[in-house]
Scaffold this active site. Sequence first.
Site, PDB file in Angstrom:
ATOM      1  CE  LYS A  22      -1.269   1.728   3.928  1.00 63.48           C
ATOM      2  NZ  LYS A  22      -1.342   3.006   4.619  1.00 63.48           N
ATOM      3  CG  ASN A  23       2.463   2.675   3.485  1.00 64.12           C
ATOM      4  OD1 ASN A  23       1.312   3.081   3.283  1.00 64.12           O
ATOM      5  ND2 ASN A  23       2.910   2.357   4.687  1.00 64.12           N
ATOM      6  NE  ARG A  93       0.940  11.855   7.232  1.00 64.56           N
ATOM      7  CZ  ARG A  93       0.790  13.023   7.797  1.00 64.56           C
ATOM      8  NH1 ARG A  93      -0.390  13.462   8.139  1.00 64.56           N
ATOM      9  NH2 ARG A  93       1.835  13.771   8.060  1.00 64.56           N
ATOM     10  CB  CYS A 117      -3.307   5.988  11.314  1.00 69.74           C
ATOM     11  SG  CYS A 117      -4.072   4.658  10.390  1.00 69.74           S
ATOM     12  NE  ARG A 122       1.158  10.053  10.277  1.00 68.28           N
ATOM     13  CZ  ARG A 122       0.634   9.084   9.551  1.00 68.28           C
ATOM     14  NH1 ARG A 122      -0.592   8.694   9.780  1.00 68.28           N
ATOM     15  NH2 ARG A 122       1.328   8.517   8.594  1.00 68.28           N
ATOM     16  CB  ILE A 124       3.824  18.118   6.306  1.00 64.03           C
ATOM     17  CG1 ILE A 124       2.970  19.359   6.581  1.00 64.03           C
ATOM     18  CG2 ILE A 124       2.975  16.875   6.307  1.00 64.03           C
ATOM     19  CD1 ILE A 124       2.042  19.693   5.426  1.00 64.03           C
ATOM     20  CG  ASP A 125       8.859  19.857  10.045  1.00 64.91           C
ATOM     21  OD1 ASP A 125       8.156  18.837  10.202  1.00 64.91           O
ATOM     22  OD2 ASP A 125      10.029  19.923  10.447  1.00 64.91           O
ATOM     23  CD  GLN A 126      12.463  18.109   8.217  1.00 67.04           C
ATOM     24  OE1 GLN A 126      13.490  18.131   7.545  1.00 67.04           O
ATOM     25  NE2 GLN A 126      12.233  18.961   9.183  1.00 67.04           N
ATOM     26  CG  ASP A 304       3.809   1.162   9.496  1.00 66.35           C
ATOM     27  OD1 ASP A 304       3.464   2.048  10.288  1.00 66.35           O
ATOM     28  OD2 ASP A 304       4.089   1.396   8.303  1.00 66.35           O
ATOM     29  NE  ARG A 396      -6.514   4.679   6.363  1.00 65.11           N
ATOM     30  CZ  ARG A 396      -6.190   5.886   6.737  1.00 65.11           C
ATOM     31  NH1 ARG A 396      -6.713   6.384   7.826  1.00 65.11           N
ATOM     32  NH2 ARG A 396      -5.348   6.591   6.034  1.00 65.11           N
TER      33      ARG A 396
HETATM   34  C1  EPZ Z   1       4.708   6.647   6.289  1.00 66.04           C
HETATM   35  O1  EPZ Z   1       4.089   7.721   6.966  1.00 66.04           O
HETATM   36  C2  EPZ Z   1       3.659   5.584   6.191  1.00 66.04           C
HETATM   37  N1  EPZ Z   1       2.503   6.115   5.473  1.00 66.04           N
HETATM   38  C3  EPZ Z   1       3.281   5.108   7.581  1.00 66.04           C
HETATM   39  O2  EPZ Z   1       2.419   4.012   7.401  1.00 66.04           O
HETATM   40  C4  EPZ Z   1       4.509   4.653   8.336  1.00 66.04           C
HETATM   41  O3  EPZ Z   1       4.151   4.385   9.671  1.00 66.04           O
HETATM   42  C5  EPZ Z   1       5.581   5.732   8.323  1.00 66.04           C
HETATM   43  O4  EPZ Z   1       5.850   6.150   6.951  1.00 66.04           O
HETATM   44  C6  EPZ Z   1       6.901   5.291   8.957  1.00 66.04           C
HETATM   45  O5  EPZ Z   1       7.411   4.182   8.258  1.00 66.04           O
HETATM   46  C7  EPZ Z   1       2.482   6.133   4.167  1.00 66.04           C
HETATM   47  O6  EPZ Z   1       3.402   5.696   3.492  1.00 66.04           O
HETATM   48  C8  EPZ Z   1       1.252   6.660   3.517  1.00 66.04           C
HETATM   49  P1  EPZ Z   1       7.232   9.755   8.131  1.00 66.04           P
HETATM   50  P2  EPZ Z   1       4.738   9.174   6.937  1.00 66.04           P
HETATM   51  O7  EPZ Z   1       7.147  11.028   7.376  1.00 66.04           O
HETATM   52  O8  EPZ Z   1       5.347   9.405   5.609  1.00 66.04           O
HETATM   53  C9  EPZ Z   1       8.219  12.882  11.615  1.00 66.04           C
HETATM   54  C10 EPZ Z   1       0.664   2.588   7.931  1.00 66.04           C
HETATM   55  O9  EPZ Z   1       0.211   1.987   8.942  1.00 66.04           O
HETATM   56  N2  EPZ Z   1       8.120  13.918  10.554  1.00 66.04           N
HETATM   57  O10 EPZ Z   1       8.334   8.804   7.806  1.00 66.04           O
HETATM   58  O11 EPZ Z   1       3.720  10.115   7.438  1.00 66.04           O
HETATM   59  C11 EPZ Z   1       6.856  12.288  11.934  1.00 66.04           C
HETATM   60  O12 EPZ Z   1       6.142  13.087  12.850  1.00 66.04           O
HETATM   61  C12 EPZ Z   1       1.191   3.970   8.067  1.00 66.04           C
HETATM   62  O13 EPZ Z   1       0.654   2.101   6.786  1.00 66.04           O
HETATM   63  C13 EPZ Z   1       8.454  15.218  10.848  1.00 66.04           C
HETATM   64  O14 EPZ Z   1       8.832  15.564  11.974  1.00 66.04           O
HETATM   65  O15 EPZ Z   1       5.859   8.977   8.020  1.00 66.04           O
HETATM   66  C14 EPZ Z   1       7.252  10.933  12.468  1.00 66.04           C
HETATM   67  O16 EPZ Z   1       7.600  11.059  13.821  1.00 66.04           O
HETATM   68  C15 EPZ Z   1       0.853   4.676   9.278  1.00 66.04           C
HETATM   69  N3  EPZ Z   1       8.362  16.148   9.857  1.00 66.04           N
HETATM   70  C16 EPZ Z   1       8.502  10.565  11.667  1.00 66.04           C
HETATM   71  O17 EPZ Z   1       8.980  11.793  11.128  1.00 66.04           O
HETATM   72  C17 EPZ Z   1       7.945  15.830   8.591  1.00 66.04           C
HETATM   73  O18 EPZ Z   1       7.881  16.718   7.738  1.00 66.04           O
HETATM   74  C18 EPZ Z   1       8.281   9.596  10.530  1.00 66.04           C
HETATM   75  O19 EPZ Z   1       7.263  10.071   9.670  1.00 66.04           O
HETATM   76  C19 EPZ Z   1       7.622  14.498   8.318  1.00 66.04           C
HETATM   77  C20 EPZ Z   1       7.713  13.550   9.313  1.00 66.04           C
END
Ligand code: EPZ
Length: 429
Positions: A22-23, A93, A117, A122, A124-126, A304, A396
């Site tokens: 999915k991801n 997401r 979720c 979560r 999105i600053d990066q 996950d 989902r």
């Molecule tokens: C992806 O989420 C997946 N979702 C998530 O899958 C998964 O848990 C996660 O990656 C970690 O592997 C999708 O692919 C759609 P991140 P994502 O950006 O991209 C922090 C599932 O169950 N962060 O890697 O949202 C954030 O807060 C789901 O399938 C920032 O600080 O995850 C977190 O603590 C749920 N600033 C960490 O990084 C940012 O701009 C990792 O988030 C972005 C993220």
Amino acid sequence: MEQYAINGGNPLVGEVEIGGAKNAALPILAASLMTDESVLIDNMPDVRDTNILLEALQGIGVQVERLDRHTVRTHGAFVNSLVVEGDSVKKIRGSYYFLGALLGKYREATVVLPGGCDIGCRAIDQHIKGFKALGAEVTIAHGMITARTQHLAGSHIYLDVASVGATINIMMAAVLADGRTIIENAAKEPHVVDLANFLNSMGANIKGAGTDVVRIRGVEKLHRTEYTIIPDQIEAGTYMFAAAATGGDITVKNVIPKHLESVSAKLTEIGCRVQEADDIVRVVAGPLHHTHVKTFFYPGFPTDMQPQIVVTLGLAQGTSIVTESVFENRFRYVEALVRMGASIRVEGNTAIIDGISRYTGASINAPDLRAGAALVIAALAAEGFSSVDDIRYIERGYEDFHLKLQKLGAQIAKVDSERELQKFKLKIS
Ligand code: EPZ
């Protein structure tokens, strides 16, 4: 309201076929609009999130043809709107992948702020930092985020967090930017690599995906492709833990065992036998022992899979400690598990688990996708009847979850009325 009715206590035994990730599917679908030619995508999981994304693609004019349940053809020449909105997209997401895809191709995108979720703040600053580094102006207003620029130019970006979403979004925009982009501290998850392979198959020039440093040389345009999505390592891992928790023996088929190494290692450590061959992993449960786990970015133990291992360790002899280091709010399901008899205490981002010999069935709710699946495993391992509500979260990301479990011998049914629930109870009594 649909729910799962479950009669637990049977070891799950047999084979299960794993679908596409999915991801990986979500960014690949969004990126398919980046060419004006046709794109054929195979091994597409038929789950709610990917179906919402397909609708969103159609909503902005992309032609979408579903050739069969797992094959989709898209045609991105007819995009007629750079605004992605609506109630469904707001809930997933992956909708934020339209930002990178549209910004790359059209230099402008407006997307409803992403949901997904409820497992933490979560940020999105990066993503925003990356788009700005590529020359875009980014604004947030009325629940929408807009990124636009006249000139998208390659840049050197250091991510403060190895974010999957930010790495993917920046990569998508950068493939059609002028010049070279370097993303440092990039996420290394298999779905990041899959997206890079997909974009490269369309003529992009991305090197280093799967390492900390991704190098992208911008190209003028992308072309047609045919692509097969990688297997879903989280779906696979979920069934592997289902084997362990129910005292079963499950062979997961159509997987990439390398992607499952951290899961296989933990299962072996806690007393299961794990056998690997080509695209198959078999897990035979043994008496379970306690362990310590800390979730981390790939190749660490995935966040996950955290609820699934906690459910399993709840049945392991001794005291286990599980630390969640990626999302700050991912233990909400523990309350339901405690109602099933688990002895688990959560302190901050750590769960302290004293193993018990058996859960007992209860009426519980799925709080999110992975926790929901983990609670279903708990119910399957438990003595007696359970009902799991809010299964829309589980759907989902898991295709035919109850049907695949039934094939493994689980007594589980999807019911949507009190009458059906009573019928299930009569059948098992
Ligand atoms: C992806 O989420 C997946 N979702 C998530 O899958 C998964 O848990 C996660 O990656 C970690 O592997 C999708 O692919 C759609 P991140 P994502 O950006 O991209 C922090 C599932 O169950 N962060 O890697 O949202 C954030 O807060 C789901 O399938 C920032 O600080 O995850 C977190 O603590 C749920 N600033 C960490 O990084 C940012 O701009 C990792 O988030 C972005 C993220």
